[in-house]
Write an enzyme that holds these catalytic residues in place. Structure first.
Site, PDB file in Angstrom:
ATOM      1  N   ASP A 109     -41.953  19.382  43.745  1.00 14.33           N
ATOM      2  CA  ASP A 109     -40.600  19.898  43.512  1.00 14.33           C
ATOM      3  C   ASP A 109     -40.628  21.385  43.180  1.00 14.33           C
ATOM      4  O   ASP A 109     -40.591  21.784  42.008  1.00 14.33           O
ATOM      5  CB  ASP A 109     -39.922  19.119  42.389  1.00 14.33           C
ATOM      6  CG  ASP A 109     -39.675  17.671  42.755  1.00 14.33           C
ATOM      7  OD1 ASP A 109     -39.857  17.317  43.925  1.00 14.33           O
ATOM      8  OD2 ASP A 109     -39.302  16.889  41.858  1.00 14.33           O
ATOM      9  N   GLU A 167     -47.399   9.140  40.265  1.00 14.34           N
ATOM     10  CA  GLU A 167     -48.351   9.613  39.250  1.00 14.34           C
ATOM     11  C   GLU A 167     -48.919   8.488  38.371  1.00 14.34           C
ATOM     12  O   GLU A 167     -50.047   8.682  37.888  1.00 14.34           O
ATOM     13  CB  GLU A 167     -47.690  10.692  38.378  1.00 14.34           C
ATOM     14  CG  GLU A 167     -47.407  11.979  39.090  1.00 14.34           C
ATOM     15  CD  GLU A 167     -46.266  11.857  40.095  1.00 14.34           C
ATOM     16  OE1 GLU A 167     -46.341  12.490  41.159  1.00 14.34           O
ATOM     17  OE2 GLU A 167     -45.310  11.108  39.827  1.00 14.34           O
ATOM     18  N   ASP A 193     -43.928   8.877  47.052  1.00 12.89           N
ATOM     19  CA  ASP A 193     -43.454   9.770  45.996  1.00 12.89           C
ATOM     20  C   ASP A 193     -43.545   9.047  44.657  1.00 12.89           C
ATOM     21  O   ASP A 193     -43.818   7.840  44.589  1.00 12.89           O
ATOM     22  CB  ASP A 193     -42.008  10.162  46.299  1.00 12.89           C
ATOM     23  CG  ASP A 193     -41.538  11.367  45.495  1.00 12.89           C
ATOM     24  OD1 ASP A 193     -42.395  12.124  44.994  1.00 12.89           O
ATOM     25  OD2 ASP A 193     -40.316  11.558  45.370  1.00 12.89           O
TER      26      ASP A 193
END
Length: 829
Positions: free
Chosen positions: A488, A394, A391
């Site tokens: 999300d 990015e 997670d």
């Protein structure tokens, strides 16, 4: 290969001269066109990140000498008699086109103005005013699967909640699109460039505005949608095989407080008799948000390890989250961390994420990959996690930045998050530096891909089993290492519907293992929405429920109506596991998506091009979910042919042309239909995939109108690193069905063809039942022969739903068989 070498800092209109040499297509179905700098090397995707053919010097077709184009001999064309693609350079004014030889369709047609500057590139291609349906260019939350005119697609990996706003760039970057033309011919276009960009789709044109690198285009000829994805993944890498257990149902939550909370969730699923394959831990298990640590109070090893061991004894799994940021105090000291972390201004860059101040592993460096593998292995000695969830990659960063150099302020601001935010928003500053001096400005969109690769390779090395990795950030070729989810999302009805678009998109991108957080991540969902979501989510390739810690608990057993929906939907999913796993084998060998838009199977039906409230699993399992509150019916599109309800509650739908059909929408299940012409291998449902795999097989034969059907079954141990490799331990069986009519005696024959059988002989795997859908009805009489011998105790036929079942069989998987069903039709009804 086709190359242009252009002087930098130039805007090109029509003043060129080219030296002509030999050129060639990379394959009959793939054309490579690259426009780069004649004066200096520029950033391009490294070969060790995405391996691809390297052209020899004699493959260079065009070289710009910067002179006037008056000496050019006129239009120049490159083609091959074995290829459907034709490449043409036009000189008055300068542009290039890619066209299809068989139809004359122009697939890509650049305008005369081409801009090629140091940190800004622009090119526009014309598209037909009507008739081009485009798909791809992600990742965004989109209302529709088909691209809409005047949409701008920003390519830049960003930590933005999917629920925040539509049509903004999210966690992944995939500058690839598929173009489907009338009649069903399709082609694909990839711009292999990692830099940030805006892509404007204007209906009659598509414009690329890129802030670095080169124009590196690949064109894929198709001509069917499936072959486009096949050709695309042949270049970027086939999807990684996923372990069998990963196709079960997963439960997660950010906010499970302690080991006892995890135990209670597992017990809740068992008591409710809802399948549960694995339980997941978000950052709650960590000590202060630090990777590779355990909270000593709530998740101590002396409690968590026995819990994981009990899961394993029950054939269940445990998956934990890891974030790329390493707490500054826990990292090796600066003098020992050379090559491990991103640098800025000559020192390790310090960002801020869950553990506080943190360093970011530089996954471009082999030293960082080795460090990452060692940390994973050390952690798994304490807690043998079965999969890892990457997670915040990015990469996400909570710390504000100060400008350092020109990279921190691009001359052209892409439409980042829909409001032209700076590239440094919530991420590592783009002036940070990777291994070998590569700037984050150029390599930002690669971070999630590189972490996924390092994590995949670490698990493979540590376990010698097929890795399961889930990554939020992805780029071109991420499917070689990881699954993906939509991030999300929110517990709202529109997010339920929009999840289909994203899942279909990633199937195009070569990432077939896709899902969305079932029942929504943020916000308090409702009982009805959660029930409808599991009815859809049970047919996601990757089926996981996950929720944010401030939300009300929403495990599938919390509401009885949701539990009932879960038992039915997941019961159907677990019955379909042999079919879904066979689709994984197909994805791994050909790139084909597991979840597909309808036009993949029906490309000539233009009415399927806009269908995005339904989808297919494989060739013929059609899922038509409820996507609105209070619905008692569903308006579903059915292409021409026969369609049979897998719930057996409605008669077959038979259509000469495609049309919309209003279906009842029971509160506890979605509509799922099987297209005539398909044979499904099924097993019996269980609470784990292991239990389901031990059950007997059934074959469901859905006849097309001409009495034919086909299907296949792939089997292996579900965990060996290779899937279907040469010399591997696997079984592949193809099934076929044909029907003939001789003087009123109709014979329907189902047979098997064993392609390879090195796995099944060591198992007791049998087909005990074969069910036919679509036989002529009613018969005057019938007989059933199995491998040439008449079966005395034949099956029974239900006239209510038209299913004829041959039971009491013991057909060994991996041994060829033949079943003949003969029936004499009544002459007077």
């Amino acid at each position: 290969w086709v190359f242009f070498f252009l002087s930098r800092e130039v805007q090109i209109s029509h003043c060129f001269n080219f030296d002509m040499t030999d050129g060639s297509l990379e394959t009959d179905n793939r054309l490579h066109v690259r426009i780069t700098d004649a004066d200096r090397s520029r950033w391009e995707v490294p070969q060790d990140v995405i391996p691809r053919p390297v052209p020899a010097s004699e493959d260079v077709l065009l070289h710009s000498s910067g002179l006037s184009n008056s000496s050019l001999p006129g239009n120049s064309t490159m083609s091959s008699t074995s290829s459907d693609l034709t490449f043409t350079i036009h000189t008055a004014p300068f542009r290039f086109t890619v066209s299809r030889r068989s139809t004359g369709h122009v697939l890509f047609d650049t305008c005369a103005a081409l801009i090629f500057k140091n940190r800004y590139l622009e090119v526009t291609s014309a598209l037909p005013n009507r008739g081009a349906s485009l798909y791809g260019l992600g990742e965004q939350t989109k209302r529709r699967f088909r691209l809409q005119q005047n949409d701008t697609f920003t390519i830049w990996n960003e930590d933005v909640g999917r629920a925040d706003i539509l049509d903004i760039n999210l966690y992944s970057s995939h500058p690839f699109y598929m173009d489907v033309r009338p009649g069903g011919t399709a082609h694909g276009v990839l711009l292999l460039n990692t830099n940030g960009m805006d892509i404007k789709y204007g209906g009659s044109y598509i414009t690329y505005k890129v802030i670095g690198g080169v124009f590196d285009f690949y064109f894929f000829a198709g001509p069917s949608p499936l072959t486009v994805v096949d050709q695309y993944t042949q270049l970027i890498g086939r999807p990684a095989p996923m372990p069998y257990w990963s196709f079960g149902f997963h439960q997660s939550r950010y906010g499970y407080k302690n080991v006892a909370d995890l135990e209670g969730v597992v017990a809740g699923y068992t008591k409710a008799k809802i399948p549960l394959e694995s339980i997941w831990s978000d950052i709650d298990y960590m000590d202060g948000g630090q990777d590779f640590t355990l909270d000593p109070i709530n998740f101590p090893a002396n409690l968590l390890r026995p819990f994981v061991d009990r899961l394993h004894n029950n054939s269940q799994k445990y998956v934990v989250i890891i974030d790329p940021a390493i707490k500054k105090e826990a990292a090796p000291p600066q003098n020992e961390s050379v090559g491990l972390f991103l640098q800025r201004n000559g020192t390790n860059y310090v960002g801020r994420v869950w553990p506080g101040e943190a360093y970011y592993p530089d996954f471009m460096s082999p030293h960082a990959a080795e460090y990452w593998a060692r940390k994973i292995s050390e952690f798994r000695r304490t807690i043998p996690a079965d999969g890892l969830w990457c997670d915040m990659n990015e990469p996400s960063n909570f710390k504000d930045w100060e400008p350092l150099n020109e990279y921190d302020d691009s001359p052209y601001r892409i439409n980042n998050t829909g409001i032209h935010r700076n590239l440094n928003n919530k991420t590592v500053p783009v002036s940070a530096v990777h291994f070998n001096g590569v700037s984050e400005y150029d390599a930002h969109n690669l971070y999630g891909l590189l972490e996924s690769r390092a994590t995949h390779d670490a698990l493979l090395k540590d376990t010698a089993r097929r890795p399961f990795v889930l990554s939020r950030a992805t780029f071109v070729s991420s499917g070689r290492y990881t699954a993906h989810w939509t991030g999300d999302n929110d517990g709202r009805w529109e997010q339920l519907a929009q999840s289909i678009n994203t899942i279909l998109n990633f199937g195009l991108f070569g990432i077939p293992m896709m899902g969305a957080d079932i029942c929504g991540f943020t916000g308090n969902t409702t009982e009805e929405l959660c029930s409808r979501w599991i009815q859809l989510g049970a047919f996601y390739p990757f089926a996981r429920a996950h929720a944010e810690k401030t939300t009300a608990r929403r495990e599938l057993y919390v509401w009885e109506s949701t539990a009932q929906s879960a038992r039915k939907a997941l019961g159907m999913r677990y019955r379909l596991l042999p079919y879904i796993y066979t689709l994984m084998y197909e994805a791994h060998t050909t790139g084909s998506p597991i979840a597909r838009p309808l036009f993949f199977s029906y490309p000539q039906d233009a009415d399927t091009y806009g269908v995005d409230k339904q989808f297919l699993l494989g060739h013929g399992v059609l899922v038509s979910p409820v996507l609105e509150p209070g619905a008692t019916t569903v308006d579903a599109y059915f292409p021409a042919g026969r369609w049979f309800s897998l719930h057996g509650r409605s008669p077959a739908i038979s259509l000469q042309t495609g049309k919309r059909v209003t279906l009842p929408a029971p509160a506890d299940s979605a509509n799922v239909h099987l297209a005539g012409g398909n044979i499904l291998p099924l097993q019996q449902p269980g609470l784990t995939t292991s239990a389901a795999r031990q059950s007997e097989f059934h074959l469901l034969v859905a006849l097309a109108e001409n009495g034919t059907a086909s299907g296949e079954l792939f089997l292996d141990d579900g965990e060996s690193p290779e899937m279907g490799g040469v010399g591997g331990n696997w079984t592949l069986v193809r099934f076929s069905c044909n029907t003939e009519d001789r003087k009123g005696i109709i014979t329907t024959t189902v047979s098997s063809h064993v392609v390879q059988n090195s796995y099944a002989p060591s198992r007791t795997l049998v087909i005990s039942k074969v069910a036919f859908m679509g036989l002529p009805s009613p018969p005057k009489g019938f007989t059933v022969d199995v491998n040439g011998a008449e079966l005395k105790a034949a099956g029974t036929k239900s006239r209510r739903n038209g299913v004829f079942t041959v039971s009491g069989l013991s057909l060994v998987i991996g041994q060829q068989f033949e079943i003949k069903y003969r029936q004499q039709l009544l002459t007077h009804l």
